[in-house]
Design a protein around this motif. Sequence first.
Motif, PDB file in Angstrom:
ATOM      1  N   PRO A 188       0.816  -1.229   0.000  1.00  0.00           N
ATOM      2  CA  PRO A 188       0.000   0.000   0.000  1.00  0.00           C
ATOM      3  C   PRO A 188       0.848   1.277   0.000  1.00  0.00           C
ATOM      4  N   LEU A 189       1.900   1.298   0.764  1.00  0.00           N
ATOM      5  CA  LEU A 189       2.728   2.497   0.831  1.00  0.00           C
ATOM      6  C   LEU A 189       3.426   2.766  -0.494  1.00  0.00           C
ATOM      7  N   VAL A 190       3.901   1.711  -1.155  1.00  0.00           N
ATOM      8  CA  VAL A 190       4.573   1.881  -2.444  1.00  0.00           C
ATOM      9  C   VAL A 190       3.574   2.351  -3.499  1.00  0.00           C
ATOM     10  N   VAL A 191       2.365   1.816  -3.490  1.00  0.00           N
ATOM     11  CA  VAL A 191       1.347   2.227  -4.457  1.00  0.00           C
ATOM     12  C   VAL A 191       0.959   3.689  -4.226  1.00  0.00           C
ATOM     13  N   ILE A 192       0.753   4.074  -2.980  1.00  0.00           N
ATOM     14  CA  ILE A 192       0.395   5.463  -2.670  1.00  0.00           C
ATOM     15  C   ILE A 192       1.522   6.409  -3.089  1.00  0.00           C
ATOM     16  N   VAL A 208       1.194   9.408  -5.876  1.00  0.00           N
ATOM     17  CA  VAL A 208       1.530  10.792  -5.523  1.00  0.00           C
ATOM     18  C   VAL A 208       2.629  11.325  -6.444  1.00  0.00           C
ATOM     19  N   LEU A 209       3.639  10.519  -6.697  1.00  0.00           N
ATOM     20  CA  LEU A 209       4.726  10.939  -7.588  1.00  0.00           C
ATOM     21  C   LEU A 209       4.200  11.177  -9.001  1.00  0.00           C
ATOM     22  N   PHE A 210       3.344  10.277  -9.484  1.00  0.00           N
ATOM     23  CA  PHE A 210       2.775  10.428 -10.818  1.00  0.00           C
ATOM     24  C   PHE A 210       1.961  11.722 -10.927  1.00  0.00           C
ATOM     25  N   LEU A 211       1.113  11.984  -9.931  1.00  0.00           N
ATOM     26  CA  LEU A 211       0.291  13.198  -9.967  1.00  0.00           C
ATOM     27  C   LEU A 211       1.136  14.455  -9.872  1.00  0.00           C
ATOM     28  N   LYS A 212       2.198  14.407  -9.070  1.00  0.00           N
ATOM     29  CA  LYS A 212       3.085  15.573  -8.947  1.00  0.00           C
ATOM     30  C   LYS A 212       3.784  15.858 -10.268  1.00  0.00           C
ATOM     31  N   LEU A 213       4.310  14.819 -10.900  1.00  0.00           N
ATOM     32  CA  LEU A 213       4.995  15.007 -12.174  1.00  0.00           C
ATOM     33  C   LEU A 213       4.031  15.470 -13.256  1.00  0.00           C
ATOM     34  N   ARG A 214       2.810  14.979 -13.201  1.00  0.00           N
ATOM     35  CA  ARG A 214       1.819  15.356 -14.199  1.00  0.00           C
ATOM     36  C   ARG A 214       1.351  16.796 -14.009  1.00  0.00           C
ATOM     37  N   SER A 215       1.256  17.256 -12.774  1.00  0.00           N
ATOM     38  CA  SER A 215       0.741  18.595 -12.514  1.00  0.00           C
ATOM     39  C   SER A 215       1.782  19.686 -12.738  1.00  0.00           C
ATOM     40  N   ASP A 216       3.049  19.343 -12.855  1.00  0.00           N
ATOM     41  CA  ASP A 216       4.082  20.353 -13.072  1.00  0.00           C
ATOM     42  C   ASP A 216       3.887  21.077 -14.398  1.00  0.00           C
TER      43      ASP A 216
END
Length: 85
Positions: A31-35, A39-47
Amino acid sequence: MGPTLPAFGGVPAGPELVILLIVFVLLFGVPLVVIAGVVLFLKLRSDGDEGDADRIAELEAEVERLREKVDEGRHGEDASDDDRS
């Protein structure tokens, strides 16, 4: 000569990423790795969204200028039609 080193220190890819993922899952749990991945994917996408917002505002301003030109053209045609009558 000795072995050459990659210019960027060697970016992991392919099987190396799978091994890293397995190690992270074993250390931190699924669960921690998936979360963290989400989060990393959304951060990179929102930049990239900040640049898009500026471009959208610029395009909306251009559309407004073109609408004003079209309206001016229509009012000019209406005036010339009245002169012909």
